[in-house]
Design a protein around this motif. Structure first.
Motif, mmCIF file in Angstrom:
data_model
loop_
_atom_site.group_PDB
_atom_site.id
_atom_site.type_symbol
_atom_site.label_atom_id
_atom_site.label_comp_id
_atom_site.label_asym_id
_atom_site.label_seq_id
_atom_site.Cartn_x
_atom_site.Cartn_y
_atom_site.Cartn_z
ATOM 1 N N VAL A 23 -12.569 8.275 -7.474
ATOM 2 C CA VAL A 23 -13.014 7.100 -6.717
ATOM 3 C C VAL A 23 -11.986 5.972 -6.851
ATOM 4 O O VAL A 23 -11.681 5.269 -5.872
ATOM 5 C CB VAL A 23 -14.411 6.648 -7.195
ATOM 6 C CG1 VAL A 23 -14.785 5.296 -6.621
ATOM 7 C CG2 VAL A 23 -15.444 7.682 -6.816
ATOM 8 N N GLY A 24 -11.417 5.815 -8.033
ATOM 9 C CA GLY A 24 -10.391 4.789 -8.239
ATOM 10 C C GLY A 24 -9.158 5.036 -7.397
ATOM 11 O O GLY A 24 -8.577 4.108 -6.830
ATOM 12 N N ALA A 25 -8.738 6.295 -7.289
ATOM 13 C CA ALA A 25 -7.578 6.619 -6.464
ATOM 14 C C ALA A 25 -7.866 6.342 -4.993
ATOM 15 O O ALA A 25 -7.011 5.800 -4.268
ATOM 16 C CB ALA A 25 -7.187 8.078 -6.666
ATOM 17 N N VAL A 31 -7.142 -0.231 -0.645
ATOM 18 C CA VAL A 31 -6.602 -1.575 -0.869
ATOM 19 C C VAL A 31 -5.121 -1.623 -0.513
ATOM 20 O O VAL A 31 -4.651 -2.591 0.087
ATOM 21 C CB VAL A 31 -6.838 -2.013 -2.333
ATOM 22 C CG1 VAL A 31 -6.086 -3.280 -2.648
ATOM 23 C CG2 VAL A 31 -8.315 -2.215 -2.569
ATOM 24 N N THR A 32 -4.377 -0.580 -0.845
ATOM 25 C CA THR A 32 -2.958 -0.540 -0.481
ATOM 26 C C THR A 32 -2.797 -0.525 1.035
ATOM 27 O O THR A 32 -1.925 -1.220 1.578
ATOM 28 C CB THR A 32 -2.278 0.691 -1.108
ATOM 29 O OG1 THR A 32 -2.466 0.638 -2.519
ATOM 30 C CG2 THR A 32 -0.799 0.733 -0.793
ATOM 31 N N PHE A 70 8.613 -3.818 -3.761
ATOM 32 C CA PHE A 70 8.014 -4.304 -5.008
ATOM 33 C C PHE A 70 6.990 -5.390 -4.725
ATOM 34 O O PHE A 70 5.889 -5.382 -5.306
ATOM 35 C CB PHE A 70 9.093 -4.831 -5.954
ATOM 36 C CG PHE A 70 8.514 -5.555 -7.136
ATOM 37 C CD1 PHE A 70 7.895 -4.860 -8.156
ATOM 38 C CD2 PHE A 70 8.543 -6.938 -7.201
ATOM 39 C CE1 PHE A 70 7.336 -5.526 -9.238
ATOM 40 C CE2 PHE A 70 7.993 -7.608 -8.275
ATOM 41 C CZ PHE A 70 7.383 -6.903 -9.293
ATOM 42 N N LEU A 71 7.328 -6.333 -3.857
ATOM 43 C CA LEU A 71 6.377 -7.409 -3.549
ATOM 44 C C LEU A 71 5.106 -6.857 -2.902
ATOM 45 O O LEU A 71 4.003 -7.313 -3.225
ATOM 46 C CB LEU A 71 7.035 -8.444 -2.640
ATOM 47 C CG LEU A 71 8.133 -9.294 -3.278
ATOM 48 C CD1 LEU A 71 8.742 -10.235 -2.253
ATOM 49 C CD2 LEU A 71 7.593 -10.072 -4.459
ATOM 50 N N ALA A 72 5.243 -5.878 -2.014
ATOM 51 C CA ALA A 72 4.065 -5.273 -1.392
ATOM 52 C C ALA A 72 3.202 -4.568 -2.434
ATOM 53 O O ALA A 72 1.962 -4.682 -2.413
ATOM 54 C CB ALA A 72 4.499 -4.301 -0.298
ATOM 55 N N ALA A 73 3.827 -3.854 -3.377
ATOM 56 C CA ALA A 73 3.067 -3.177 -4.435
ATOM 57 C C ALA A 73 2.402 -4.192 -5.355
ATOM 58 O O ALA A 73 1.256 -3.997 -5.785
ATOM 59 C CB ALA A 73 3.991 -2.254 -5.231
ATOM 60 N N ALA A 74 3.090 -5.289 -5.667
ATOM 61 C CA ALA A 74 2.506 -6.320 -6.530
ATOM 62 C C ALA A 74 1.302 -6.980 -5.861
ATOM 63 O O ALA A 74 0.283 -7.241 -6.505
ATOM 64 C CB ALA A 74 3.562 -7.368 -6.888
ATOM 65 N N ILE A 75 1.407 -7.236 -4.565
ATOM 66 C CA ILE A 75 0.279 -7.830 -3.831
ATOM 67 C C ILE A 75 -0.895 -6.867 -3.801
ATOM 68 O O ILE A 75 -2.048 -7.271 -4.019
ATOM 69 C CB ILE A 75 0.724 -8.234 -2.413
ATOM 70 C CG1 ILE A 75 1.679 -9.416 -2.488
ATOM 71 C CG2 ILE A 75 -0.474 -8.570 -1.540
ATOM 72 C CD1 ILE A 75 2.385 -9.726 -1.189
ATOM 73 N N ALA A 76 -0.632 -5.581 -3.561
ATOM 74 C CA ALA A 76 -1.713 -4.589 -3.562
ATOM 75 C C ALA A 76 -2.372 -4.511 -4.932
ATOM 76 O O ALA A 76 -3.600 -4.407 -5.037
ATOM 77 C CB ALA A 76 -1.166 -3.222 -3.161
ATOM 78 N N LEU A 78 -2.561 -6.971 -7.196
ATOM 79 C CA LEU A 78 -3.350 -8.189 -7.414
ATOM 80 C C LEU A 78 -4.666 -8.150 -6.633
ATOM 81 O O LEU A 78 -5.712 -8.558 -7.141
ATOM 82 C CB LEU A 78 -2.534 -9.424 -7.036
ATOM 83 C CG LEU A 78 -1.390 -9.765 -7.982
ATOM 84 C CD1 LEU A 78 -0.576 -10.925 -7.430
ATOM 85 C CD2 LEU A 78 -1.926 -10.096 -9.366
ATOM 86 N N ILE A 79 -4.614 -7.653 -5.417
ATOM 87 C CA ILE A 79 -5.841 -7.546 -4.623
ATOM 88 C C ILE A 79 -6.796 -6.550 -5.269
ATOM 89 O O ILE A 79 -8.002 -6.808 -5.394
ATOM 90 C CB ILE A 79 -5.524 -7.142 -3.174
ATOM 91 C CG1 ILE A 79 -4.794 -8.276 -2.461
ATOM 92 C CG2 ILE A 79 -6.788 -6.778 -2.415
ATOM 93 C CD1 ILE A 79 -4.252 -7.894 -1.100
ATOM 94 N N THR A 80 -6.270 -5.402 -5.711
ATOM 95 C CA THR A 80 -7.111 -4.396 -6.374
ATOM 96 C C THR A 80 -7.752 -4.971 -7.631
ATOM 97 O O THR A 80 -8.951 -4.805 -7.861
ATOM 98 C CB THR A 80 -6.278 -3.150 -6.732
ATOM 99 O OG1 THR A 80 -5.677 -2.642 -5.552
ATOM 100 C CG2 THR A 80 -7.141 -2.084 -7.364
#
Length: 151
Positions: A23-25, A31-32, A70-76, A78-80
């Protein structure tokens, strides 16, 4: 040997953990996707770059640095983390606090010294167990034990 492995796999906590990971994956993928489809392009528009900034990169002496990924992964991330905290952790904490049992007070745990023989006695004691002299119980200990204050 295989029976032990079967018992380990069929234990409830292992199966629950596997379901939680699945479920987490799936949640992370959602979210990504949301971050890639909506948040990243909006940030790209707000910062002046055209649309999606996840393709942004810079080059130093022929080496390419794709900092946008990297910025896109960091934003994803933070949202998660924010969604999990506000939608899972905070409600579960409230539920646990609501149903938490009040811990029972051990009336013998609080100790004090007898004023006559200086041995340790319970704070609610009205007589020393060592020298048998009468002592006044501590009012705080009596109230914690829900006993009437003696006068």
């Amino acid at each position: 040997m295989l029976n032990g492995f079967k018992d380990f796999i069929l234990r409830g906590n292992v199966i629950s953990m596997a379901i939680g990971l699945a479920v987490g994956a799936a949640f992370t993928a959602v979210v990504t996707g949301f971050s890639t489809a909506f948040i990243t392009p909006l940030i790209g528009l707000a910062t002046g770059s055209v649309g999606d900034f996840s393709t942004a990169e810079f080059t130093v002496e022929g080496a390419i640095f794709p900092y946008g990924k990297f910025l896109a992964a960091a934003i994803a991330f933070l949202i998660t983390a924010a969604v999990l905290y506000f939608c899972v952790v905070v409600p579960m904490t409230k539920v646990q606090n609501r149903f938490a049992k009040e811990e029972e007070v051990d009336i013998k745990a609080a100790l004090r010294d007898c004023p006559r023989c200086y041995s340790s006695i319970p704070a609610i004691a009205s007589r020393c167990g060592h020298c048998t002299s009468e002592v006044e119980p501590e009012p705080e200990a009596l109230s914690l034990a829900k006993l009437p204050v003696q006068r």
